[in-house]
Design a protein around this motif. Structure first.
Motif, PDB file in Angstrom:
ATOM      1  N   LEU A 186       0.821  -1.209   0.000  1.00 18.09           N
ATOM      2  CA  LEU A 186       0.000   0.000   0.000  1.00 18.09           C
ATOM      3  C   LEU A 186       0.854   1.259   0.000  1.00 18.09           C
ATOM      4  CD1 LEU A 186      -2.777   1.357   0.169  1.00 18.09           C
ATOM      5  CD2 LEU A 186      -2.634   1.141   2.670  1.00 18.09           C
ATOM      6  N   GLU A 187       1.900   1.294   0.819  1.00 19.46           N
ATOM      7  CA  GLU A 187       2.714   2.511   0.890  1.00 19.46           C
ATOM      8  C   GLU A 187       3.424   2.800  -0.435  1.00 19.46           C
ATOM      9  OE1 GLU A 187       4.909  -0.796   3.238  1.00 19.46           O
ATOM     10  OE2 GLU A 187       2.854  -0.080   2.905  1.00 19.46           O
ATOM     11  N   GLU A 188       3.685   1.758  -1.220  1.00 23.44           N
ATOM     12  CA  GLU A 188       4.300   1.972  -2.531  1.00 23.44           C
ATOM     13  C   GLU A 188       3.316   2.648  -3.484  1.00 23.44           C
ATOM     14  OE1 GLU A 188       7.446  -1.459  -3.408  1.00 23.44           O
ATOM     15  OE2 GLU A 188       5.499  -2.268  -2.801  1.00 23.44           O
ATOM     16  N   PHE A 189       2.053   2.282  -3.391  1.00 22.41           N
ATOM     17  CA  PHE A 189       1.043   2.931  -4.216  1.00 22.41           C
ATOM     18  C   PHE A 189       0.888   4.403  -3.834  1.00 22.41           C
ATOM     19  CE2 PHE A 189      -0.294  -1.519  -4.689  1.00 22.41           C
ATOM     20  CZ  PHE A 189      -0.373  -1.584  -6.077  1.00 22.41           C
ATOM     21  N   MET A 190       0.922   4.688  -2.558  1.00 24.15           N
ATOM     22  CA  MET A 190       0.817   6.073  -2.109  1.00 24.15           C
ATOM     23  C   MET A 190       1.986   6.901  -2.643  1.00 24.15           C
ATOM     24  SD  MET A 190      -1.969   6.324  -0.351  1.00 24.15           S
ATOM     25  CE  MET A 190      -1.685   7.914   0.406  1.00 24.15           C
ATOM     26  N   ASP A 191       3.168   6.345  -2.591  1.00 23.18           N
ATOM     27  CA  ASP A 191       4.352   7.051  -3.064  1.00 23.18           C
ATOM     28  C   ASP A 191       4.284   7.271  -4.579  1.00 23.18           C
ATOM     29  OD1 ASP A 191       7.152   8.032  -2.361  1.00 23.18           O
ATOM     30  OD2 ASP A 191       7.598   6.592  -3.963  1.00 23.18           O
ATOM     31  N   PHE A 192       3.811   6.269  -5.299  1.00 23.76           N
ATOM     32  CA  PHE A 192       3.662   6.362  -6.751  1.00 23.76           C
ATOM     33  C   PHE A 192       2.689   7.487  -7.106  1.00 23.76           C
ATOM     34  CE2 PHE A 192       2.169   4.975 -10.942  1.00 23.76           C
ATOM     35  CZ  PHE A 192       3.325   4.510 -11.540  1.00 23.76           C
ATOM     36  N   TYR A 193       1.603   7.564  -6.389  1.00 20.69           N
ATOM     37  CA  TYR A 193       0.582   8.592  -6.616  1.00 20.69           C
ATOM     38  C   TYR A 193       1.154   9.983  -6.398  1.00 20.69           C
ATOM     39  CZ  TYR A 193      -3.927  11.015  -6.030  1.00 20.69           C
ATOM     40  OH  TYR A 193      -4.992  11.865  -6.140  1.00 20.69           O
ATOM     41  N   LYS A 194       1.865  10.179  -5.310  1.00 21.50           N
ATOM     42  CA  LYS A 194       2.414  11.492  -4.975  1.00 21.50           C
ATOM     43  C   LYS A 194       3.528  11.916  -5.928  1.00 21.50           C
ATOM     44  CE  LYS A 194       1.308  11.083  -0.051  1.00 21.50           C
ATOM     45  NZ  LYS A 194       1.866  10.943   1.330  1.00 21.50           N
ATOM     46  N   THR A 195       4.156  10.944  -6.569  1.00 25.72           N
ATOM     47  CA  THR A 195       5.257  11.246  -7.480  1.00 25.72           C
ATOM     48  C   THR A 195       4.775  11.572  -8.884  1.00 25.72           C
ATOM     49  OG1 THR A 195       6.758   9.804  -6.233  1.00 25.72           O
ATOM     50  CG2 THR A 195       7.399  10.367  -8.491  1.00 25.72           C
ATOM     51  N   PHE A 196       3.856  10.755  -9.408  1.00 27.85           N
ATOM     52  CA  PHE A 196       3.506  10.842 -10.828  1.00 27.85           C
ATOM     53  C   PHE A 196       2.145  11.479 -11.108  1.00 27.85           C
ATOM     54  CE2 PHE A 196       6.549   7.272 -10.677  1.00 27.85           C
ATOM     55  CZ  PHE A 196       7.478   7.730 -11.613  1.00 27.85           C
ATOM     56  N   TYR A 197       1.195  11.365 -10.197  1.00 25.34           N
ATOM     57  CA  TYR A 197      -0.152  11.893 -10.453  1.00 25.34           C
ATOM     58  C   TYR A 197      -0.259  13.317  -9.937  1.00 25.34           C
ATOM     59  CZ  TYR A 197      -2.040   7.661 -12.446  1.00 25.34           C
ATOM     60  OH  TYR A 197      -2.290   6.615 -13.292  1.00 25.34           O
ATOM     61  N   VAL A 198       0.552  14.163 -10.554  1.00 23.81           N
ATOM     62  CA  VAL A 198       0.673  15.554 -10.136  1.00 23.81           C
ATOM     63  C   VAL A 198       0.478  16.443 -11.362  1.00 23.81           C
ATOM     64  CG1 VAL A 198       2.146  15.072  -8.159  1.00 23.81           C
ATOM     65  CG2 VAL A 198       3.191  15.395 -10.407  1.00 23.81           C
ATOM     66  N   PRO A 199       0.060  17.698 -11.159  1.00 20.08           N
ATOM     67  CA  PRO A 199      -0.262  18.568 -12.298  1.00 20.08           C
ATOM     68  C   PRO A 199       0.882  18.735 -13.287  1.00 20.08           C
ATOM     69  CG  PRO A 199      -0.991  19.566 -10.242  1.00 20.08           C
ATOM     70  CD  PRO A 199      -0.203  18.361  -9.868  1.00 20.08           C
ATOM     71  N   GLU A 200       2.110  18.885 -12.774  1.00 15.77           N
ATOM     72  CA  GLU A 200       3.230  19.144 -13.682  1.00 15.77           C
ATOM     73  C   GLU A 200       3.594  17.925 -14.525  1.00 15.77           C
ATOM     74  OE1 GLU A 200       5.286  18.596  -9.550  1.00 15.77           O
ATOM     75  OE2 GLU A 200       3.307  19.097 -10.363  1.00 15.77           O
ATOM     76  N   ASN A 201       3.004  16.772 -14.240  1.00 11.34           N
ATOM     77  CA  ASN A 201       3.274  15.558 -15.019  1.00 11.34           C
ATOM     78  C   ASN A 201       2.063  15.166 -15.867  1.00 11.34           C
ATOM     79  OD1 ASN A 201       5.134  13.428 -15.683  1.00 11.34           O
ATOM     80  ND2 ASN A 201       3.841  12.031 -14.514  1.00 11.34           N
ATOM     81  N   ALA A 202       1.157  16.116 -16.106  1.00 12.56           N
ATOM     82  CA  ALA A 202      -0.091  15.780 -16.788  1.00 12.56           C
ATOM     83  C   ALA A 202      -0.430  16.816 -17.852  1.00 12.56           C
ATOM     84  CB  ALA A 202      -1.233  15.689 -15.780  1.00 12.56           C
ATOM     85  N   VAL A 203      -1.221  16.378 -18.810  1.00  9.32           N
ATOM     86  CA  VAL A 203      -1.828  17.259 -19.811  1.00  9.32           C
ATOM     87  C   VAL A 203      -3.323  16.990 -19.821  1.00  9.32           C
ATOM     88  CG1 VAL A 203      -2.084  17.709 -22.280  1.00  9.32           C
ATOM     89  CG2 VAL A 203       0.197  17.524 -21.287  1.00  9.32           C
ATOM     90  N   LEU A 204      -4.123  18.041 -19.712  1.00  4.98           N
ATOM     91  CA  LEU A 204      -5.583  17.949 -19.772  1.00  4.98           C
ATOM     92  C   LEU A 204      -6.040  18.414 -21.149  1.00  4.98           C
ATOM     93  CD1 LEU A 204      -8.496  17.811 -18.542  1.00  4.98           C
ATOM     94  CD2 LEU A 204      -8.130  20.162 -17.753  1.00  4.98           C
ATOM     95  N   VAL A 205      -6.854  17.585 -21.808  1.00  4.66           N
ATOM     96  CA  VAL A 205      -7.379  17.960 -23.131  1.00  4.66           C
ATOM     97  C   VAL A 205      -8.903  17.970 -23.078  1.00  4.66           C
ATOM     98  CG1 VAL A 205      -5.430  17.193 -24.514  1.00  4.66           C
ATOM     99  CG2 VAL A 205      -7.181  15.547 -23.870  1.00  4.66           C
ATOM    100  N   ILE A 206      -9.483  18.943 -23.778  1.00  6.47           N
ATOM    101  CA  ILE A 206     -10.936  19.064 -23.907  1.00  6.47           C
ATOM    102  C   ILE A 206     -11.229  19.329 -25.376  1.00  6.47           C
ATOM    103  CG2 ILE A 206     -13.021  20.270 -23.170  1.00  6.47           C
ATOM    104  CD1 ILE A 206     -11.416  21.308 -20.753  1.00  6.47           C
TER     105      ILE A 206
ATOM    106  N   GLU B 197      -6.770  24.569 -10.651  1.00  2.94           N
ATOM    107  CA  GLU B 197      -5.718  25.539 -10.361  1.00  2.94           C
ATOM    108  C   GLU B 197      -5.235  25.476  -8.918  1.00  2.94           C
ATOM    109  OE1 GLU B 197      -4.576  29.575 -12.418  1.00  2.94           O
ATOM    110  OE2 GLU B 197      -6.539  29.686 -11.442  1.00  2.94           O
ATOM    111  N   ASP B 198      -6.099  25.057  -7.996  1.00  3.42           N
ATOM    112  CA  ASP B 198      -5.696  24.999  -6.585  1.00  3.42           C
ATOM    113  C   ASP B 198      -5.012  23.689  -6.214  1.00  3.42           C
ATOM    114  OD1 ASP B 198      -6.680  27.526  -6.149  1.00  3.42           O
ATOM    115  OD2 ASP B 198      -8.643  26.841  -5.449  1.00  3.42           O
ATOM    116  N   ILE B 199      -4.918  22.760  -7.145  1.00  3.72           N
ATOM    117  CA  ILE B 199      -4.200  21.513  -6.856  1.00  3.72           C
ATOM    118  C   ILE B 199      -2.708  21.840  -6.787  1.00  3.72           C
ATOM    119  CG2 ILE B 199      -3.625  19.198  -7.684  1.00  3.72           C
ATOM    120  CD1 ILE B 199      -6.319  19.118  -9.082  1.00  3.72           C
ATOM    121  N   PRO B 200      -2.053  21.539  -5.692  1.00  3.21           N
ATOM    122  CA  PRO B 200      -0.635  21.917  -5.567  1.00  3.21           C
ATOM    123  C   PRO B 200       0.269  21.057  -6.448  1.00  3.21           C
ATOM    124  CG  PRO B 200      -1.329  20.624  -3.674  1.00  3.21           C
ATOM    125  CD  PRO B 200      -2.572  20.880  -4.480  1.00  3.21           C
ATOM    126  N   ARG B 201       1.377  21.625  -6.836  1.00  3.00           N
ATOM    127  CA  ARG B 201       2.397  20.855  -7.539  1.00  3.00           C
ATOM    128  C   ARG B 201       2.882  19.718  -6.643  1.00  3.00           C
ATOM    129  NH1 ARG B 201       4.917  23.862 -11.890  1.00  3.00           N
ATOM    130  NH2 ARG B 201       6.671  22.412 -11.730  1.00  3.00           N
TER     131      ARG B 201
END
Length: 439
Positions: A192-212, A230-234
């Motif tokens: 479980l702790e590995e999943f939490m770490d993975f989430y905090k590392t990669f599922y962040v705004p600066e690692n994503a592109v949003l398309v509409i 916009e309020d989601i922290p880096r």
């Protein structure tokens, strides 16, 4: 009547190609690093929303193969404000569809729904990015789901282990040696702790592109994006990327796989350059030359003339750091796989040694253009292309200029890349044979 219908279809496609060559887009970047790409098309009340995270199986740690794909499943468990199991139900109740997929390089989530539901889709994706529900119940539930998926789609499907068997022979150092589905052992070992770490590392705004893409007004859509994202922290962490150079293949690798199959098959793989290179684009035309359509070279020779194969396919499995150019053939009844390989070799050698005719080359260009038109015929297709071009090519506007890049390729380029990459002395050859023939 058939000729008349074909003429009408040609007129429609030509009109689309001329009238829609420029896909209008607006790009912005939020203060947290999230890139946002929007395309407005008000012809139908439909909107596609996608979020591409630049994380795939190549970002996994040793001993944790399948982690990125597992995480994709985990992201449908819900969030702090969406009950477990309600994510897909909310989309379906709104008249939409949603899904996701994981590759070596990326994880992509998308929804297609009525345009008056845009705000709901953005809220749900922001929940996924900020408040995903990662707990023991979700991990154990999805662990069994992913393992069952692997059994159904890979382990118990004839020939479907080919991807794993090719990549682990083509790469010894680079993380591409592991395929996204992973192994049972690694899936069982993840904590479980590995999943939490993975989430905090990669599922962040600066690692994503949003398309509409779809029935939107730019200012209103951007206001909604800012409201929910916009309020989601880096994340603030250094995002790890593989920094390894795979040494060249020292020679041809030949192996035999015994599978629960009735007919033999031959799989051949060659190393490719990076997907955003001009050479990779030229190789995509080579794959069309070999196996796209009934008049393609491999099909005409192996299936129609020699009748030694029931099916033959060539395709570029292109990836950010390389990938594989794969050719495969399913043997006809009683035919020798070695004869099939020899015929495949002969056709590839022709590409390496003989310049393609202008007429055949024009057919390849037409096929590529038709595929682009077809994909851009839906809002989901446009959203997919915008995300892909922005992340891996560095420019979403490539959706408007790709035809120019293709037009710059010459018949001589096809010979050149075939000689550079389709080298018979540097490849992987796998013979798939029935288990009943195993010594």
């Amino acid at each position: 009547m058939k000729k008349f219908n074909n003429l009408i279809l040609l007129v429609i496609m030509t009109h689309f190609a001329i009238g829609q060559t420029q896909i209008d887009i607006r790009k912005t970047e939020l203060s947290n690093g999230l890139r946002v790409i929007m395309h407005r098309d008000n012809t139908m009340p439909i909107v596609a929303v996608g979020v591409l995270y630049k994380v795939g199986s190549k970002n996994e740690l040793p001993g944790r193969s399948g982690f990125a794909h597992f995480f994709e499943h985990l992201m449908f468990e819900g969030s702090e404000h969406i009950a477990r199991g309600e994510f897909m139900k909310l989309i379906q109740a709104s008249g939409g569809v949603n899904n996701a997929y994981t590759t070596h390089d990326k994880t992509y989530y998308y929804e297609v729904l009525p345009s008056n539901q845009l705000e709901m889709a953005l809220w749900m994706e922001s929940e996924r990015m900020l408040h995903a529900k990662i707990d023991t119940i979700g991990v154990e539930t999805q662990r069994e789901v992913v393992k069952e998926e692997k059994r159904l789609r890979i382990d118990n499907q004839p020939y479907m282990s080919f991807q794993e068997n090719l990549f682990k022979r083509a790469y010894k150092i680079h993380p591409y040696k592991s395929v996204p589905i992973g192994t049972m052992e690694d899936l069982n070992a993840a904590r479980l702790e590995e999943f939490m770490d993975f989430y905090k590392t990669f599922y962040v705004p600066e690692n994503a592109v949003l398309v509409i893409a779809g029935d939107i007004e730019y200012d209103n859509a951007e206001a909604l994006v800012r409201k929910y994202f916009e309020d989601i922290p880096r994340g603030g962490r250094t995002i790890p990327r593989p920094d390894v150079t795979e040494p060249p293949l020292e020679g041809q690798i030949v192996d035999t796989i015994y599978d629960d199959i009735q007919l033999p098959a031959v799989f051949v793989a060659y190393r490719m350059p990076s997907k955003n290179s001009d050479d990779a684009l030229a190789l995509s035309l080579v794959s069309r030359l070999l196996s796209t359509g009934n008049s393609s070279r491999l099909r005409k020779k192996l299936v129609d003339e020699q009748q030694i194969a029931l099916e033959v396919v060539a395709f570029p499995y292109d990836l950010e750091d390389g990938g594989l150019f794969i050719t495969l053939a399913l043997a006809n009844f009683g035919k020798d796989p070695l004869d099939i390989l020899n015929s495949m070799n002969a056709e590839i050698e022709k590409v390496r040694s003989e310049k393609i005719s202008d007429r055949e080359f024009q057919k390849l260009l037409n096929q590529f253009e038709n595929q682009q038109i077809s994909q851009m015929g839906s809002m989901q297709g446009i959203a997919d292309l915008l995300a892909e071009y922005e992340v891996f090519y560095g420019d979403a506007n490539l959706i408007n200029t790709m035809s120019q890049k293709i037009a710059a390729i010459t018949p001589e380029d096809l010979m050149r890349v075939a000689n550079a990459y389709l080298d018979p002395s540097k490849r992987i050859v796998l013979y798939y044979l029935p288990k009943t023939s195993q010594p």
